[in-house]
Design a protein around this motif. Sequence first.
Motif, PDB file in Angstrom:
ATOM      1  N   GLY A  65      -3.059  -2.660  -3.522  1.00  0.00           N
ATOM      2  CA  GLY A  65      -2.536  -1.845  -4.617  1.00  0.00           C
ATOM      3  C   GLY A  65      -1.513  -2.500  -5.514  1.00  0.00           C
ATOM      4  O   GLY A  65      -0.977  -1.854  -6.414  1.00  0.00           O
ATOM      5  N   ALA A  66      -1.207  -3.780  -5.311  1.00  0.00           N
ATOM      6  CA  ALA A  66      -0.253  -4.458  -6.205  1.00  0.00           C
ATOM      7  C   ALA A  66      -0.816  -4.509  -7.621  1.00  0.00           C
ATOM      8  O   ALA A  66      -2.029  -4.636  -7.819  1.00  0.00           O
ATOM      9  N   THR A  67       0.075  -4.431  -8.591  1.00  0.00           N
ATOM     10  CA  THR A  67      -0.307  -4.532  -9.989  1.00  0.00           C
ATOM     11  C   THR A  67      -0.336  -5.979 -10.439  1.00  0.00           C
ATOM     12  O   THR A  67      -1.173  -6.379 -11.243  1.00  0.00           O
TER      13      THR A  67
ATOM     14  N   HIS B  29       0.824  -1.211   0.000  1.00  0.00           N
ATOM     15  CA  HIS B  29       0.000   0.000   0.000  1.00  0.00           C
ATOM     16  C   HIS B  29       0.862   1.266   0.000  1.00  0.00           C
ATOM     17  O   HIS B  29       0.582   2.219  -0.729  1.00  0.00           O
TER      18      HIS B  29
ATOM     19  N   TYR C 124       4.824  -0.278 -11.676  1.00  0.00           N
ATOM     20  CA  TYR C 124       4.336  -1.662 -11.666  1.00  0.00           C
ATOM     21  C   TYR C 124       4.847  -2.299 -10.382  1.00  0.00           C
ATOM     22  O   TYR C 124       6.040  -2.388 -10.154  1.00  0.00           O
ATOM     23  N   LEU C 125       3.926  -2.734  -9.543  1.00  0.00           N
ATOM     24  CA  LEU C 125       4.289  -3.293  -8.252  1.00  0.00           C
ATOM     25  C   LEU C 125       3.944  -4.773  -8.252  1.00  0.00           C
ATOM     26  O   LEU C 125       2.781  -5.150  -8.228  1.00  0.00           O
TER      27      LEU C 125
ATOM     28  N   PRO D 180       1.936   5.661  -7.832  1.00  0.00           N
ATOM     29  CA  PRO D 180       0.809   4.938  -8.425  1.00  0.00           C
ATOM     30  C   PRO D 180       1.047   4.404  -9.836  1.00  0.00           C
ATOM     31  O   PRO D 180       0.405   3.442 -10.230  1.00  0.00           O
TER      32      PRO D 180
ATOM     33  N   SER E 261       2.316   1.647  -3.522  1.00  0.00           N
ATOM     34  CA  SER E 261       1.316   1.964  -4.551  1.00  0.00           C
ATOM     35  C   SER E 261       0.740   3.362  -4.368  1.00  0.00           C
ATOM     36  O   SER E 261       0.379   4.019  -5.349  1.00  0.00           O
ATOM     37  N   THR E 262       0.679   3.833  -3.144  1.00  0.00           N
ATOM     38  CA  THR E 262       0.167   5.175  -2.881  1.00  0.00           C
ATOM     39  C   THR E 262       1.169   6.244  -3.294  1.00  0.00           C
ATOM     40  O   THR E 262       0.803   7.249  -3.891  1.00  0.00           O
TER      41      THR E 262
END
Length: 149
Positions: free
Chosen positions: A115-117, A71, A81-82, A78, A74-75
């Motif tokens: 929030g992972a891609t 999180h 690529y996570l 954004p 990703s925050t």
Amino acid sequence: MMTPATFRALHRRGDPLVLPNARDLASASWLRAVGRYAARLAGLGVVGVNVEDSDAEGRLVDPELAAHKVHAISTAAPGLYLNARTDPFWVGSPADVRQRTREAVARAHRYLAAGATGVFVPGAIALDVVATLARATRTPNTEAQTRTG
């Protein structure tokens, strides 16, 4: 879309592909500045990072802690690529395949919600289990492919 040849070409002398990796509390704390560091990487042109959910002693970390790392990254970044790696097939005490599969899917869902891609489940895994994992884990990219394909 990146091809294997393109990805391979990124691994070169003098200008290597560098991927930060949080694999324990110490590295997570260092990267915690995680979000800030990831944002700096994105600003430098880095397109993706990998976050693991096991520690240096070969244990799975608390999935809530790993989700917080996901999180934070990703925050703060954004567009990055996570890729969240989940290790039930890689580390830990021996368990039956169904138990490891349930654990991998539960962790993958938690990291995607954070929030992972994408998700990566390493290990020597039978193809039928890989198929089960793929069916049970929908990433933002597979959702987009389902809607458009």
